[in-house]
Design an enzyme around this catalytic site. Structure first.
Site, mmCIF file in Angstrom:
data_model
loop_
_atom_site.group_PDB
_atom_site.id
_atom_site.type_symbol
_atom_site.label_atom_id
_atom_site.label_comp_id
_atom_site.label_asym_id
_atom_site.label_seq_id
_atom_site.Cartn_x
_atom_site.Cartn_y
_atom_site.Cartn_z
ATOM 1 N N ASN A 243 0.918 -1.353 0.379
ATOM 2 C CA ASN A 243 0.280 -0.236 0.085
ATOM 3 C C ASN A 243 1.023 0.969 -0.094
ATOM 4 O OD1 ASN A 243 -2.773 -1.809 -0.022
ATOM 5 N ND2 ASN A 243 -1.839 -2.030 2.267
ATOM 6 N N CYS B 7 -5.282 -8.114 -4.507
ATOM 7 C CA CYS B 7 -5.655 -6.467 -4.859
ATOM 8 C C CYS B 7 -6.883 -6.331 -5.824
ATOM 9 C CB CYS B 7 -4.631 -5.290 -4.737
ATOM 10 S SG CYS B 7 -5.559 -3.590 -6.366
ATOM 11 N N GLY B 8 -7.548 -6.570 -6.435
ATOM 12 C CA GLY B 8 -8.512 -6.312 -7.615
ATOM 13 C C GLY B 8 -7.980 -6.005 -8.858
ATOM 14 N N GLU C 39 -10.011 2.469 1.923
ATOM 15 C CA GLU C 39 -9.472 1.974 1.684
ATOM 16 C C GLU C 39 -8.140 1.468 2.824
ATOM 17 O OE1 GLU C 39 -7.626 -0.188 -1.774
ATOM 18 O OE2 GLU C 39 -8.982 0.819 -2.741
ATOM 19 N N CYS D 162 -12.319 0.224 -5.741
ATOM 20 C CA CYS D 162 -11.527 -0.801 -5.407
ATOM 21 C C CYS D 162 -11.607 -2.189 -5.277
ATOM 22 C CB CYS D 162 -11.646 -0.946 -4.305
ATOM 23 S SG CYS D 162 -10.900 -2.187 -3.064
ATOM 24 N N GLY D 163 -11.018 -3.033 -6.394
ATOM 25 C CA GLY D 163 -11.675 -4.207 -7.407
ATOM 26 C C GLY D 163 -12.157 -5.628 -5.866
ATOM 27 N N THR D 164 -11.409 -5.628 -5.438
ATOM 28 C CA THR D 164 -11.873 -6.376 -4.226
ATOM 29 C C THR D 164 -13.190 -5.798 -2.930
ATOM 30 O OG1 THR D 164 -10.209 -5.763 -2.468
ATOM 31 C CG2 THR D 164 -9.907 -7.476 -3.859
#
Length: 249
Positions: free
Chosen positions: A61, A70-71, A183, A193-195
């Site tokens: 991060n 992380c998607g 996040e 944010c993908g996930t």
């Protein structure tokens, strides 16, 4: 001198490079991700060799902390790996959350995320019902028709209380979704944010609010395509290589 690339996936931005061995790069992540004195990014991704898979990643991060998954980062690094001939159009790579399969078609990249796990379905905070779901990293999800009202102070409190990212989602009349996310590691709302979108989609799917394939729109406004196939969430969208440069460190 490091040869690095800046990537953006749905509003999430990353600095990416590949190396020959694993190392602690938390300090370098803070340096590169600094938006005033560095390149500026939500995270740093480093690709390193792996015996059984196309590669393994290290994910940091912006504050130098590590994350298992992380998607959007998985899609960005897949594009990077194909761009630099580290993998073919179809690949698999190891993350802290497990093996991710990805496919690249031009600038469209799909990642098959790790199987979602529901941790808690009965959390009540600020008068809202939250689910805690792990889609590689833990996410709190609630539904709110007034998605424009995202209380950052509340999200920050819940982030620390549950050590999870915090998402507010809404279901549109056509069955598509909007999602906003606070996040961990960035310690603020991000453009996508993908996930987090995957976790929100999975809760909506469990409550029969969406179909098994739908569009999800993060704060950036870009279109993401999420599906559920044989217990796996598929996550597809456009990835953009912003620039490549050298960094002296």
């Amino acid at each position: 001198m490091l040869q690095i690339a800046k990537y953006c996936a749905s509003g999430n931005d990353f600095v990416i490079f590949h190396a020959f061995e694993k190392a602690d790069r938390s300090g370098l992540a803070r340096e590169l991700c600094d938006r005033q004195n560095g390149i500026g990014a939500d995270g740093l991704i480093v690709l390193v060799p792996h015996e059984s898979h196309d590669f393994e990643w290290e994910f940091y991060n912006a504050d130098g902390s590590t994350a298992s998954m992380c998607g959007n980062g998985s899609r960005a690094c897949a594009h990077y790996a194909h761009r630099f001939a580290l993998a073919g159009e179809k690949m698999e790579f190891l993350t802290g959350a497990g093996v991710i399969k990805a496919s690249v078609e031009g600038d469209m990249v799909q990642s098959d995320l790790t199987p979602p796990v529901i941790i808690n379905q009965a959390i009540v905070e600020s008068g809202m019902k939250w689910w805690l779901i792990d889609t590689g990293v833990p996410h709190l999800i609630t539904f709110d028709a007034d998605i424009e009202h995202f209380n950052i102070d509340m999200a920050r409190t819940l982030r620390h209380r549950y050590n999870a990212n915090v998402n507010i989602a809404s279901i549109n009349l056509d069955g598509t979704m909007k999602v906003r996310t606070y996040e961990r590691g960035v310690e603020d709302e991000t453009l996508a944010c993908g996930t987090g979108m995957a976790a929100s989609f999975y809760r909506a799917l469990q409550e029969r609010l969406v179909e098994e394939n739908t569009k999800v729109f993060p704060k950036s406004g870009e279109t993401l395509y999420l599906g559920f196939e044989e217990g796996v969430i598929t996550f597809k969208g456009e990835v953009k290589g912003v620039f490549e440069t050298f960094w002296r460190h």
